[in-house]
Design a protein around this motif. Structure first.
Motif, PDB file in Angstrom:
ATOM      1  N   VAL A  11       1.818  24.765 -12.502  1.00 41.49           N
ATOM      2  CA  VAL A  11       2.110  24.508 -11.091  1.00 41.49           C
ATOM      3  C   VAL A  11       0.819  24.034 -10.437  1.00 41.49           C
ATOM      4  N   HIS A  12       0.832  22.814  -9.925  1.00 38.18           N
ATOM      5  CA  HIS A  12      -0.356  22.207  -9.313  1.00 38.18           C
ATOM      6  C   HIS A  12      -0.155  22.161  -7.809  1.00 38.18           C
ATOM      7  N   LEU A  13      -1.033  22.842  -7.073  1.00 33.84           N
ATOM      8  CA  LEU A  13      -0.862  22.946  -5.630  1.00 33.84           C
ATOM      9  C   LEU A  13      -1.695  21.905  -4.877  1.00 33.84           C
ATOM     10  N   TYR A  14      -1.294  21.667  -3.634  1.00 32.68           N
ATOM     11  CA  TYR A  14      -1.780  20.543  -2.835  1.00 32.68           C
ATOM     12  C   TYR A  14      -2.694  20.978  -1.683  1.00 32.68           C
ATOM     13  N   ASN A  15      -2.996  22.268  -1.608  1.00 30.31           N
ATOM     14  CA  ASN A  15      -3.774  22.797  -0.487  1.00 30.31           C
ATOM     15  C   ASN A  15      -5.029  21.974  -0.225  1.00 30.31           C
ATOM     16  N   GLY A  16      -5.220  21.538   1.021  1.00 28.75           N
ATOM     17  CA  GLY A  16      -6.381  20.766   1.413  1.00 28.75           C
ATOM     18  C   GLY A  16      -6.114  19.287   1.577  1.00 28.75           C
ATOM     19  N   GLN A  17      -5.056  18.784   0.918  1.00 29.88           N
ATOM     20  CA  GLN A  17      -4.780  17.349   0.914  1.00 29.88           C
ATOM     21  C   GLN A  17      -3.648  16.965   1.866  1.00 29.88           C
ATOM     22  N   GLU A  18      -3.198  17.894   2.698  1.00 32.46           N
ATOM     23  CA  GLU A  18      -2.003  17.684   3.515  1.00 32.46           C
ATOM     24  C   GLU A  18      -2.085  16.479   4.447  1.00 32.46           C
ATOM     25  N   ALA A  19      -3.282  16.159   4.918  1.00 36.19           N
ATOM     26  CA  ALA A  19      -3.421  15.040   5.854  1.00 36.19           C
ATOM     27  C   ALA A  19      -3.017  13.718   5.218  1.00 36.19           C
ATOM     28  N   VAL A  20      -3.166  13.610   3.908  1.00 36.22           N
ATOM     29  CA  VAL A  20      -2.822  12.360   3.226  1.00 36.22           C
ATOM     30  C   VAL A  20      -1.305  12.196   3.174  1.00 36.22           C
ATOM     31  N   SER A  21      -0.615  13.223   2.710  1.00 36.71           N
ATOM     32  CA  SER A  21       0.842  13.166   2.630  1.00 36.71           C
ATOM     33  C   SER A  21       1.462  12.932   3.998  1.00 36.71           C
ATOM     34  N   THR A  22       1.074  13.753   4.960  1.00 37.21           N
ATOM     35  CA  THR A  22       1.647  13.653   6.306  1.00 37.21           C
ATOM     36  C   THR A  22       1.273  12.339   6.973  1.00 37.21           C
ATOM     37  N   GLY A  23       0.020  11.940   6.850  1.00 36.04           N
ATOM     38  CA  GLY A  23      -0.451  10.734   7.516  1.00 36.04           C
ATOM     39  C   GLY A  23       0.234   9.472   7.059  1.00 36.04           C
ATOM     40  N   VAL A  24       0.661   9.435   5.797  1.00 36.59           N
ATOM     41  CA  VAL A  24       1.337   8.258   5.255  1.00 36.59           C
ATOM     42  C   VAL A  24       2.855   8.377   5.398  1.00 36.59           C
ATOM     43  N   ILE A  25       3.415   9.438   4.870  1.00 40.98           N
ATOM     44  CA  ILE A  25       4.869   9.516   4.718  1.00 40.98           C
ATOM     45  C   ILE A  25       5.586   9.610   6.052  1.00 40.98           C
ATOM     46  N   LYS A  26       4.982  10.253   7.052  1.00 39.35           N
ATOM     47  CA  LYS A  26       5.645  10.374   8.351  1.00 39.35           C
ATOM     48  C   LYS A  26       5.708   9.058   9.112  1.00 39.35           C
ATOM     49  N   LEU A  27       5.126   7.997   8.571  1.00 34.73           N
ATOM     50  CA  LEU A  27       5.263   6.663   9.146  1.00 34.73           C
ATOM     51  C   LEU A  27       6.435   5.894   8.543  1.00 34.73           C
ATOM     52  N   LEU A  28       6.985   6.383   7.446  1.00 35.67           N
ATOM     53  CA  LEU A  28       7.998   5.649   6.699  1.00 35.67           C
ATOM     54  C   LEU A  28       9.402   5.861   7.264  1.00 35.67           C
ATOM     55  N   ASN A  29      10.272   4.911   6.959  1.00 34.07           N
ATOM     56  CA  ASN A  29      11.687   5.038   7.299  1.00 34.07           C
ATOM     57  C   ASN A  29      12.411   5.810   6.200  1.00 34.07           C
ATOM     58  N   PRO A  30      13.588   6.383   6.503  1.00 36.83           N
ATOM     59  CA  PRO A  30      14.347   7.086   5.460  1.00 36.83           C
ATOM     60  C   PRO A  30      14.681   6.202   4.263  1.00 36.83           C
ATOM     61  N   THR A  31      14.818   4.890   4.485  1.00 42.43           N
ATOM     62  CA  THR A  31      15.167   3.975   3.386  1.00 42.43           C
ATOM     63  C   THR A  31      13.957   3.569   2.546  1.00 42.43           C
ATOM     64  N   ASP A  32      12.756   3.900   2.998  1.00 38.75           N
ATOM     65  CA  ASP A  32      11.553   3.598   2.220  1.00 38.75           C
ATOM     66  C   ASP A  32      11.423   4.577   1.053  1.00 38.75           C
ATOM     67  N   TYR A  33      10.558   4.241   0.109  1.00 40.48           N
ATOM     68  CA  TYR A  33      10.421   5.013  -1.122  1.00 40.48           C
ATOM     69  C   TYR A  33       9.050   5.700  -1.205  1.00 40.48           C
ATOM     70  N   VAL A  34       9.046   6.836  -1.877  1.00 44.72           N
ATOM     71  CA  VAL A  34       7.803   7.536  -2.175  1.00 44.72           C
ATOM     72  C   VAL A  34       7.796   7.898  -3.648  1.00 44.72           C
ATOM     73  N   CYS A  35       6.678   7.610  -4.309  1.00 47.79           N
ATOM     74  CA  CYS A  35       6.511   7.964  -5.712  1.00 47.79           C
ATOM     75  C   CYS A  35       5.276   8.851  -5.820  1.00 47.79           C
ATOM     76  N   SER A  36       5.396   9.965  -6.532  1.00 42.79           N
ATOM     77  CA  SER A  36       4.371  10.994  -6.511  1.00 42.79           C
ATOM     78  C   SER A  36       3.733  11.199  -7.887  1.00 42.79           C
ATOM     79  N   THR A  37       3.074  12.354  -8.021  1.00 47.83           N
ATOM     80  CA  THR A  37       2.380  12.744  -9.242  1.00 47.83           C
ATOM     81  C   THR A  37       2.887  14.120  -9.644  1.00 47.83           C
ATOM     82  N   TYR A  38       2.125  14.835 -10.504  1.00 51.07           N
ATOM     83  CA  TYR A  38       2.525  16.206 -10.815  1.00 51.07           C
ATOM     84  C   TYR A  38       2.188  17.166  -9.676  1.00 51.07           C
TER      85      TYR A  38
END
Length: 344
Positions: free
Chosen positions: A54-81
Motif C-alpha cells: 500500500v503506497h500512500l500519497y501524504n504530502g502530494q495532495e496539492a498536485v492531485s487537487t490542483g490538476v484534477i479539480k480543473l477537469l470535466n467529468p468526461t476528461d480522463y485521469v491515468c494514475s500510478t500505484y
C-alpha cells in the motif's frame, strides 16, 4: 440566495487564476479528504484489514487537487500505484475506494484490484498501474481517442483532456520518451504530470538522472515544459489551467514537473531509513494543506469554524467508508474469472 464573494488571487503569485470562496473550499476539502483517507489506510493496514503493498500519497495532495479539480467529468485521469487520492479527486466515492482496499465486492474494481489497481469507468479513471510507466501509453491512447472522436467520428463535443500522473523515477524509461514524441506529433490533448517527490523508492532523483530538471526534457520533443511548486495547490492549479486550455483547444500536450515530497516511506512496508530527518522536516514544514489553510485565513476568505466543519465532515465520511468496507461482502470464489473480459 447569496453568492460567495469573489476573491482575486494576488497577481504577483497567481496571475492567471481567479477563484471564489466556494472553489477554494473545494480545494481545501479535497486535499483534506486525500490526507485523512491515507491516514485511515495506514490504520487499517496495521490492523490487518488490508494486505499487500500500500503506497500512500501524504504530502502530494496539492498536485492531485490542483490538476484534477480543473477537469470535466468526461476528461480522463491515468494514475500510478500511488493512486487512491487521484481517484478521490476524480470523484470516485471514498467508500468504494476503501472497499477496494479491503478486497470487497463493492470496491470500485470489485475487490480484484486492490491498492495498486483502482479503476472506475463511470468516472473515466483509467486505473492505477503496478509498474512504473505502464500508465503513460494507456493515457496516450485515451488522448488519441479524443482526437479520433472529433476528427473521424465527427463528434461535436469539446476535446476530452487526459491527465497522466507518474513519478520522477519513470522519466528515465522508454515509454516516457516515446509517448511524449507521439503526443507532440499528433497534437494529443494530454497533460503529462511528473510528481517529482525526489525519491524513486530508495534512489534519490539527482543520482539517477543526467538531467535532474525533468521539465527540460520536453525541449527535445517540442512541447512546453513547466516546473511548479508541488506543495502549493494554487500554483499547481495555475500551471494546470494553462495546460488544460492548451489541450482543449487542440494545441497539444504539456509536461508539468511538480516538485513535491511524500511524507511517508515508499510503502507501508518501508521503514523509511534512507531519507535524512533534516530533509523530511524541511519538506513537512511546507505542508500544502497548512499552506492553503493559512492563505484562506490570512485573506479572510473563510473563518476557522468553517474550516473545522470541513474537517469534521471529512472524518465522518471516512468513518462511514470504513463501516461500508467492513460490512461489504467478499467476492464469490465462483466468480474468480469474472471481469477479466468485457461483457459488451
Amino acid at each position: 440566495m447569496s453568492h460567495p464573494k469573489k476573491v482575486q488571487l494576488p497577481l504577483t503569485n497567481y496571475n492567471s487564476t481567479s477563484l471564489n470562496k466556494s472553489n477554494l473550499l473545494v480545494l481545501y476539502a479535497d486535499m483534506l479528504l486525500g490526507r485523512n483517507f491515507e491516514d485511515m489506510c495506514a490504520q487499517m493496514y496495521y490492523k490487518g484489514k488490508m494486505f499487500g503493498f500500500v503506497h500512500l500519497y501524504n504530502g502530494q495532495e496539492a498536485v492531485s487537487t490542483g490538476v484534477i479539480k480543473l477537469l470535466n467529468p468526461t476528461d480522463y485521469v491515468c494514475s500510478t500505484y500511488r493512486d487512491h487520492v487521484h481517484a478521490l479527486s476524480k470523484g470516485v466515492p471514498s467508500k468504494n475506494v476503501m472497499a477496494e482496499l479491503f478486497g470487497k465486492e463493492t470496491g470500485c474494481s470489485k475487490g480484484r484490484g486492490g491498492s495498486m489497481h483502482i479503476f472506475s469507468a463511470p468516472h473515466n479513471f483509467l486505473g492505477g498501474f503496478a509498474f512504473i510507466a505502464e500508465g503513460i501509453p494507456v493515457a496516450t491512447g485515451a488522448a488519441f481517442q479524443s482526437i479520433y472522436r472529433q476528427q473521424v467520428l465527427k463528434k461535436t463535443e469539446k476535446l476530452r483532456v487526459t491527465a497522466c500522473f507518474f513519478g520522477d523515477g519513470t522519466t528515465n524509461n522508454g515509454q516516457f520518451f516515446e509517448c511524449l514524441n507521439m503526443a507532440v506529433l499528433w497534437k494529443l490533448p494530454i497533460i503529462f504530470i511528473v510528481e517529482n517527490n525526489q525519491w524513486a523508492i530508495g534512489m534519490a532523483h539527482h543520482r539517477s538522472s543526467s538531467i535532474p530538471e525533468i521539465h527540460k526534457k520536453a525541449e527535445a520533443f517540442g512541447l512546453p515544459g513547466i516546473e511548479v511548486d508541488g506543495m502549493d495547490v494554487l500554483a499547481v492549479r495555475q500551471a494546470a489551467s494553462q495546460a488544460v486550455q492548451r489541450a482543449r483547444q487542440g494545441d497539444g500536450p504539456t509536461l508539468i514537473e511538480a516538485l513535491t515530497y511524500r511524507f511517508r516511506g515508499h510503502s507501508l512496508a518501508d521503514p523509511d531509513e534512507l531519507r535524512s530527518r533534516q530533509e523530511k522536516e524541511a519538506w513537512v514544514a511546507r505542508d500544502p494543506i497548512k499552506k492553503l489553510k493559512k492563505y484562506i485565513l490570512d485573506n479572510k476568505i473563510a473563518d476557522l469554524g468553517e474550516l473545522n466543519d470541513i474537517q469534521t465532515t471529512v472524518k465522518k465520511e471516512l468513518e462511514q467508508s470504513v463501516e461500508f468496507a467492513i460490512s461489504s461482502p467478499e467476492p464469490n470464489i465462483s466468480e474468480l474469472k469474472r471481469y477479466l473480459f468485457s461483457d459488451q
